[in-house]
Each structure stands twice: as structure tokens, then as C-alpha cells.
Design an enzyme around this catalytic site. Structure first.
Site, short mmCIF file in Angstrom:
data_model
loop_
_atom_site.label_atom_id
_atom_site.label_comp_id
_atom_site.label_asym_id
_atom_site.label_seq_id
_atom_site.Cartn_x
_atom_site.Cartn_y
_atom_site.Cartn_z
N GLY A 221 0.84 -1.20 0.00
CA GLY A 221 0.00 0.00 0.00
C GLY A 221 0.87 1.24 0.00
O GLY A 221 2.03 1.20 -0.45
N SER A 222 0.33 2.33 0.51
CA SER A 222 1.05 3.60 0.44
C SER A 222 2.12 3.68 1.53
O SER A 222 2.04 3.02 2.57
CB SER A 222 0.07 4.76 0.58
OG SER A 222 -0.54 4.68 1.85
N THR A 223 3.09 4.55 1.31
CA THR A 223 4.18 4.75 2.28
C THR A 223 3.62 5.29 3.59
O THR A 223 4.04 4.87 4.67
CB THR A 223 5.22 5.71 1.67
OG1 THR A 223 5.77 5.06 0.52
CG2 THR A 223 6.33 6.04 2.64
N THR A 225 0.65 4.79 4.97
CA THR A 225 0.03 3.72 5.75
C THR A 225 1.10 2.73 6.23
O THR A 225 1.01 2.22 7.35
CB THR A 225 -1.04 2.98 4.92
OG1 THR A 225 -1.88 3.95 4.31
CG2 THR A 225 -1.88 2.07 5.78
N GLY A 226 2.11 2.50 5.41
CA GLY A 226 3.21 1.60 5.80
C GLY A 226 3.86 2.06 7.10
O GLY A 226 4.19 1.24 7.97
N GLU A 243 5.62 -3.27 1.09
CA GLU A 243 5.79 -2.87 -0.32
C GLU A 243 4.99 -1.58 -0.49
O GLU A 243 3.76 -1.60 -0.46
CB GLU A 243 5.24 -3.96 -1.25
CG GLU A 243 6.05 -5.24 -1.24
CD GLU A 243 7.39 -5.13 -1.97
OE1 GLU A 243 7.75 -4.02 -2.44
OE2 GLU A 243 8.09 -6.15 -2.04
N CYS A 277 2.21 0.67 -8.82
CA CYS A 277 3.29 1.17 -7.94
C CYS A 277 4.54 1.43 -8.76
O CYS A 277 5.24 2.41 -8.51
CB CYS A 277 3.54 0.20 -6.80
SG CYS A 277 3.84 -1.48 -7.35
P1 NAD Z 1 -3.41 2.39 1.28
O1 NAD Z 1 -2.10 2.48 1.99
O2 NAD Z 1 -4.41 3.45 1.51
O3 NAD Z 1 -4.15 1.03 1.66
C1 NAD Z 1 -3.55 -0.23 1.46
C2 NAD Z 1 -4.24 -1.24 2.37
O4 NAD Z 1 -3.99 -0.89 3.74
C3 NAD Z 1 -5.77 -1.28 2.23
O5 NAD Z 1 -6.19 -2.63 2.35
C4 NAD Z 1 -6.23 -0.45 3.40
O6 NAD Z 1 -7.54 -0.77 3.84
C5 NAD Z 1 -5.21 -0.81 4.46
N1 NAD Z 1 -5.03 0.16 5.55
C6 NAD Z 1 -5.40 1.46 5.57
N2 NAD Z 1 -5.02 2.02 6.75
C7 NAD Z 1 -4.39 1.05 7.46
C8 NAD Z 1 -3.74 1.02 8.73
N3 NAD Z 1 -3.66 2.11 9.51
N4 NAD Z 1 -3.19 -0.14 9.14
C9 NAD Z 1 -3.22 -1.24 8.34
N5 NAD Z 1 -3.82 -1.26 7.13
C10 NAD Z 1 -4.40 -0.12 6.69
O7 NAD Z 1 -3.05 2.21 -0.26
P2 NAD Z 1 -4.08 2.16 -1.47
O8 NAD Z 1 -4.54 3.57 -1.69
O9 NAD Z 1 -5.06 1.07 -1.27
O10 NAD Z 1 -3.11 1.71 -2.66
C11 NAD Z 1 -2.33 2.56 -3.40
C12 NAD Z 1 -0.91 2.65 -2.84
O11 NAD Z 1 -0.33 1.35 -2.83
C13 NAD Z 1 0.01 3.50 -3.69
O12 NAD Z 1 0.78 4.33 -2.87
C14 NAD Z 1 0.89 2.47 -4.40
O13 NAD Z 1 2.14 2.98 -4.80
C15 NAD Z 1 1.00 1.41 -3.37
N6 NAD Z 1 1.34 0.11 -3.98
C16 NAD Z 1 2.57 -0.42 -3.75
C17 NAD Z 1 2.92 -1.64 -4.34
C18 NAD Z 1 4.28 -2.26 -4.12
O14 NAD Z 1 4.41 -3.44 -4.34
N7 NAD Z 1 5.28 -1.51 -3.69
C19 NAD Z 1 2.00 -2.30 -5.15
C20 NAD Z 1 0.76 -1.73 -5.37
C21 NAD Z 1 0.43 -0.52 -4.76
#
Ligand code: NAD
Length: 471
Positions: A221-223, A225-226, A243, A277
Site C-alpha cells: 500500500g502507500s508509504t 500507511t506503511g 511494499e 506502484c
Molecule cells: P493504502 O495504503 O491506503 O491502503 C492499502 C491497504 O492498507 C488497504 O487494504 C487499506 O484498507 C489498508 N489500511 C489502511 N489504513 C491502514 C492502517 N492504519 N493499518 C493497516 N492497514 C491499513 O493504499 P491504497 O490507496 O489502497 O493503494 C495505493 C498505494 O499502494 C500506492 O501508494 C501504491 O504505490 C501502493 N502500492 C505499492 C505496491 C508495491 O508493491 N510496492 C504495489 C501496489 C500498490
């Protein structure tokens, strides 16, 4: 599956929830189905089921777990027709792309099944042998974003289960339906509790990353949230694979064959409407060929149809959700207000739905938001450079380090530039292609750890060394 839609999978059984939330089709802005909103006790039950299933799953012969992965591949391949329609309806991508994602997922997990775990041996201690194996961690929480809901879930299911862990999987609330459906289809294939699929709104992810009985989180997901996941994982020192986001640079060298690279460079940036991503998110083009590359990309864009993923000959679907749509539109508006020149070769898009026409931005300043931020949408800044060293420095001046690409007629020269990029993956004359055999890792704030390759597989294990007396 109920009349409302697919249900969660807990301990091999269906779990509905008290409340549900609508899942929106981004091409119509209408609700498709109602998704379950997992209660905290239901997450606890799913984690407890995974914990109960762990001892016998880890004890199974490796070959049986390999066979389970092959069975998952067969289920995906056997249900491709219905799954592709569900995926397009919730994610927005063209039907052909949805089909490719499911085919790729089936192939991927079947390929992961062919891995073996390495065993190493040391004879350096007198009278003893030290044997190091890679043993499972326990209960893994898998958290997945909305851009590739099926493939990215499979990247977690395959290696987690093969190495002997059990899993609680959470799709994004924007795209939960296909994953929930896959959970339903796998109930008869895997022992109860080995794969649990939960689904909920914004509360559920944090509950998982804080959960005292989850031993590892594999997060995509996003940096931003990571970072949150990492903070809450500290409580029980969860293992983490993160990731995260990227802002990949593509560097077009002066000797690039413009006609040959136009199409692949376009798709490097715009596949999945830029919601990848590892999409090329800023393109550094040598001044000698800048105008030609801009014109060639615009020409490709003119031919690509943007519309509902179910329509004929659609190349690009909508942006996946309203929040992302508004974010992309705001970035474009901010760039226009700053006076950047925009090239929109095919401006006509449907009125309803989260559609954004392909937008090229002509040489905006390096420090503008449209260059520095991960737009995650169909907008691409093109940047002119004079000196290759300067282009590399600009590419590397980013908190992200996910991927990058170099475009040239001289592969050896391009490889020298590739080696100087501070990213986990670099492509030459292509982008985005990945294999289950190679590590995929984010440098800097694009991630921690790796997925895929042996490195990715071992992230689902911890080393255990046994010292045995020599007979
Ligand atoms: P996001 O970070 O908003 O959400 C990702 C997941 O995390 C979702 O399932 C969401 O419900 C969950 N989430 C939200 N808040 C959370 C928390 N506090 N604790 C735990 N989980 C939580 O990302 P998104 O908007 O769904 O996806 C887009 C992002 O993902 C972009 O920044 C993209 O670059 C990244 N991405 C990275 C990769 C990679 O492999 N590096 C691949 C695909 C997407």
C-alpha cells in the site's frame, strides 16, 4: 455468496457481518454489492482459526503444501470468466486486463509452488554439525491495496502458505469482492483456518497490525500507511514486509529509438490508468529528442480509448475510487494553475464515472508537486535534461526507491545508468514486467524487505539452526 454479495471466510466457513458497506463501480458510480464490515470479534475469531490451523499445516509435508498451491491455481483458472467480470466491475480496469491479472495470478501461484526452501550446513564446530532451516513464522496478516487486488493477494497467499504459515487476508475496502469470492471458492480446497478472508472499512487494517496474535504483516500500500503499520507492529515485534509507494523515473537517453520506444514507454506510464506502484511517473528526456518523444507519446495517447472497462476496445478504465479521482484531478488543477503546459491528446471521456483523460505535462519545474508526488493516475510529467549525470541525480533525489527504467539503443550503456539508480528494480527499454523468480524490493521509503524470488519467500520464514553431534 448471499444476495448481498460474497461473505468472509473464517475457519473454512462463511461469515457474514451485522453491517455492510457498498462497493462502488468506478465506471458508473453505482453500488455493485454490499461488502461485509468485519467486527473486532470476527477478526479475533479469524486469527484464532488461523492459530489453531497452524500446527498441523506447518507439519504437513512440503509436497502437500505445494499441491495445495497448484489446486489454488486450478480454481483461479477454472473461474476466470466470472472473476474477470467481478474484478472489472469493482476495480475499473478493462476486461482484458482483468483477465490477464487473474491468469497471471494463477500462473504465479503455480510457479511459486515449484520452489524449495534451502537448507545450509556448517561443519566449523568440532564434533558438531549446524543445520539451518527456514521455518514458518505463524499467523500472517496480509493487507492488499486496490490497484491489483487479485495478483497482490496471490503474492501473499502463495509464499505464506507454501512455507507453512496460516493467513488472515484483508482486501482493500474499495475492491473486496473478487478476493472474498476467491475465499469462498477455496473453502473446499484448503483445510479450515489456513486461509481466512476478512473485509471491513478503515478500522480493520489497524486492528490487524496491532493484533497481539498476528506474527507477521505482509503489507502492500502507500508509504504513509506503511509507516502506521510499522508503528503498531512494534507492540509484539511483528515481522514486516512493506511494499510501498514509488515515484519511478524513466530516463530516455539521447540515442533512444523514439519510434520503437513510444508505445512501451506510454504503457510504462499509463497501464491501469497509471495506478501501478512501478509505473513510470516522471520521464527525463534528453533535450536532443525531447520534442520527438513528446509528440510520439501524444500520438499513442490519441489512439487509446478511455471508458468503462466492459466496453469494446477500451485501453484505459477509470481511476479506481472517488478519493483517488479527486486527488489526481486536484494535482492536475494545481499544475495548470501554476502555468504548466498540458497536452491532452484525447480529451473526450465519459461524463459519469471517475474518468481522467491522459494528460502529459510539458517540462514542469523539478520541485512541482506533479513531479515530486506519486500521482497514481493518468498524468505524466515529461522533463527535459542536458546531461545524463544530471538526469540520474534528479531521478535519485526522491524519498522513494521502488523502480525505474532506462531507454536507449545501447543496452550496455543503459545498464551502466541502471546501476546508478537507487531503486529496487530497474528495467531497460521496458517497465513493470515482474517474475516470481526475482526479488521485488523497495529501497528508501518504498519499502522494507522483498516479495518474490527466494528473498521474498524467506520473508515468510525465520531461520532455525539445530546443532547436532557428529556421529
Ligand atoms: P493504502 O495504503 O491506503 O491502503 C492499502 C491497504 O492498507 C488497504 O487494504 C487499506 O484498507 C489498508 N489500511 C489502511 N489504513 C491502514 C492502517 N492504519 N493499518 C493497516 N492497514 C491499513 O493504499 P491504497 O490507496 O489502497 O493503494 C495505493 C498505494 O499502494 C500506492 O501508494 C501504491 O504505490 C501502493 N502500492 C505499492 C505496491 C508495491 O508493491 N510496492 C504495489 C501496489 C500498490
Amino acid at each position: 455468496m448471499t444476495a448481498n454479495g460474497p461473505t468472509m471466510t473464517n475457519d473454512g466457513e462463511s461469515r457474514d457481518s451485522v453491517s455492510r458497506f457498498p462497493v462502488i463501480n468506478p465506471a458508473t458510480e453505482q453500488a455493485i454489492r454490499q461488502a461485509p464490515d468485519c467486527e473486532r470479534e470476527q477478526l479475533d475469531e479469524a486469527v484464532a482459526a488461523a492459530r489453531r490451523a497452524f500446527p498441523s499445516w506447518r507439519a504437513r509435508p512440503f509436497a502437500e503444501r505445494q499441491e495445495a498451491l497448484r489446486a489454488i491455481a486450478r480454481i483461479l483458472a477454472g473461474n476466470i470468466e466470472s472473476l474477470q467480470h467481478l474484478l472489472t466491475s469493482e476495480q475499473g480496469k478493462p476486461l482484458a486486463a482483468a483477465r490477464s491479472e487473474i491468469e497471471a495470478a494463477a500462473w504465479w501461484i503455480a510457479t511459486v509452488a515449484e520452489n524449495e526452501l534451502p537448507v545450509s550446513e556448517s561443519l566449523d564446530m568440532p564434533g558438531q554439525r549446524a543445520v539451518t532451516r527456514h521455518v514458518p513464522i505463524g499467523v500472517v496478516g496480509g493487507i492488499v491495496p486496490w490497484n491489483f487486488p487479485v495478483l497482490l493477494a496471490i503474492w501473499k497467499i502463495g509464499p505464506a502458505l507454501l512455507t507453512g504459515n496460516t493467513l488472515v487476508l484483508k482486501p482493500s475496502p474499495s475492491t473486496p469482492l473478487t478476493t472474498l469470492r476467491i475465499g469462498e471458492l477455496l473453502r473446499g480446497v484448503l483445510p479450515p483456518g489456513v486461509l481466512n478472508v476478512v473485509c471491513g472499512g478503515d478500522r480493520l487494517g489497524p486492528w490487524m497490525s496491532e493484533h497481539p496474535d498476528i506474527d507477521k504483516i505482509s503489507f502492500t500500500g502507500s508509504t504513509e500507511t506503511g509507516r502506521r503499520v510499522m508503528r503498531s507492529a512494534a507492540a509484539n515485534l511483528k515481522r514486516l514486509t512493506l511494499e510501498l509507494g514509488g515515484n519511478d523515473a524513466a530516463i530516455v537517453l539521447p540515442d533512444a529509438d523514439v519510434a520503437a520506444i513510444a508505445e512501451p514507454l506510454f504503457w510504462a506510464a499509463f497501464t491501469n490508468s497509471g495506478q501501478v506502484c512501478v509505473a513510470a511517473k516522471r520521464v527525463y528526456i534528453h533535450a536532443d529528442i525531447y520534442d520527438d518523444v513528446l509528440a510520439a507519446l501524444a500520438e499513442v495517447a490519441r489512439r487509446v480509448r478511455v471508458g468503462a472497462g466492459t466496453g469494446p476496445d477500451i485501453g484505459l478504465g477509470p481511476v479506481q475510487n472517488r478519493a483517488q479521482f479527486q486527488r489526481v484531478k486536484a494535482l492536475i488543477a494545481q499544475s495548470a494553475e501554476a502555468g504548466h503546459r498540458h497536452i491532452v491528446p484525447a480529451p473526450a471521456v465519459p461524463d459519469v464515472g471517475y474518468f481522467v483523460p491522459v494528460t502529459l505535462v510539458d517540462n514542469p519545474p523539478e520541485d512541482s508537486a506533479i513531479v515530486q508526488e506519486d500521482a497514481f493516475g493518468p498524468v505524466l510529467p515529461l522533463l527535459r535534461y542536458e546531461d545524463v549525470g544530471e538526469a540520474i541525480a534528479r531521478a535519485n533525489a526522491s524519498p522513494y526507491g521502488l523502480g525505474g527504467s532506462v531507454w536507449s539503443s545501447n543496452v550496455a550503456g543503459a545498464a551502466e545508468v541502471a546501476a546508478r539508480l537507487e531503486t529496487g528494480t530497474v528495467w531497460i527499454n521496458s517497465a513493470q514486467g515482474l517474475t516470481p523468480f526475482a526479488a521485488f524490493a523497495g529501497h528508501k521509503q518504498s519499502g522494507i524487505g522483498a516479495e518474490n524470488g527466494l528473498e521474498g519467500l524467506l520473508e515468510f520464514t525465520v531461520p532455525q539452526t539445530v546443532y547436532e553431534p557428529l556421529g
